[in-house]
Design an enzyme around this catalytic site. Structure first.
Site, mmCIF file in Angstrom:
data_model
loop_
_atom_site.group_PDB
_atom_site.id
_atom_site.type_symbol
_atom_site.label_atom_id
_atom_site.label_comp_id
_atom_site.label_asym_id
_atom_site.label_seq_id
_atom_site.Cartn_x
_atom_site.Cartn_y
_atom_site.Cartn_z
ATOM 1 N N HIS A 10 -4.035 -2.138 -11.100
ATOM 2 C CA HIS A 10 -2.690 -2.469 -10.628
ATOM 3 C C HIS A 10 -2.536 -3.965 -10.337
ATOM 4 C CE1 HIS A 10 -4.058 -3.143 -6.495
ATOM 5 N NE2 HIS A 10 -4.821 -2.054 -6.645
ATOM 6 N N GLU A 83 -7.533 5.262 -5.497
ATOM 7 C CA GLU A 83 -8.626 4.363 -5.102
ATOM 8 C C GLU A 83 -9.628 5.114 -4.221
ATOM 9 O OE1 GLU A 83 -10.687 2.292 -5.612
ATOM 10 O OE2 GLU A 83 -9.757 0.322 -5.291
#
Length: 207
Positions: A10, A83
């Site tokens: 990202h 994550e």
């Protein structure tokens, strides 16, 4: 041609800039991150992806949506691409973590966080699951996170855990490319896109 997976980290967030552990915290892209996502999308569109999937956290999903808009593909969401969970470390800077948990900081293992082996397995299982849906020459873009992607790549390559530190981290909106071969998956590119920008990630204390 054979199946390929583009592992896209990202774009930048404020917590990246402040060196705060993000983990499962749902932090948005900042202005720089939005611009990074647009730039990465313009480059990756030339690869003509056939499928896009992202983590359910907005920083990864918004990065994926930037590409989806250009290539005209819907973005699927899979929470297995989240994550690594950081437990009580989430939201803290590296300096704060080092001061409160000096031994755990050196090992980069939050006492109540997600073990690296578990992260590697869940991400790799998800990659294989989505890759199984591709045509023989399909290209899947996975928009996820620095630690999650690095660990998942290591697992996809069959590297023993003691060698995982040999693979460096991913910069914001940089990507790695995996290709399926006769003997399994291999790494074609790693951390492409924004080199030589520094890597600021949840991945390791030196990242």
């Amino acid at each position: 041609m054979s199946k390929r997976i583009v592992c896209l980290r990202h774009g930048q967030t404020l917590w990246n800039v402040e060196h705060r552990f993000q983990g499962h915290s749902d932090i948005p892209l900042d202005g720089t991150g939005v611009a990074q996502a647009a730039r990465a999308a313009s480059l990756l569109a030339s690869l003509r992806p056939t499928a896009i999937v992202s983590s359910d956290l907005q920083r990864a999903n918004d990065t994926a949506l930037a590409l989806g808009r250009i290539v005209g593909l819907e973005v699927s969401v899979d929470k297995d691409f989240r994550e690594r969970g950081g437990g009580l470390w989430e939201g803290l800077t590296r300096e704060e973590i080092a001061a409160r948990w000096p031994e755990e900081y050196v090992a980069w293992e939050a006492p109540d966080g997600e073990p690296v082996g578990e992260v590697a397995r869940r991400v790799a299982v998800a990659m294989r699951r989505w890759a199984d849906r591709l045509d023989h020459d399909g290209l899947l873009v996975v928009a996820s996170h620095g630690a999650a992607l690095r660990l998942g790549i290591c697992e996809m390559l069959g590297l023993p855990e003691e060698l995982w530190p040999a693979l460096g981290g991913l910069g914001n909106c940089s990507w790695s490319v995996l290709q399926e071969g006769r003997k399994g998956w291999r790494l074609l590119e790693h951390n492409a896109g924004t080199l030589p920008e520094p890597v600021n990630s949840d991945d390791r204390p030196d990242a």
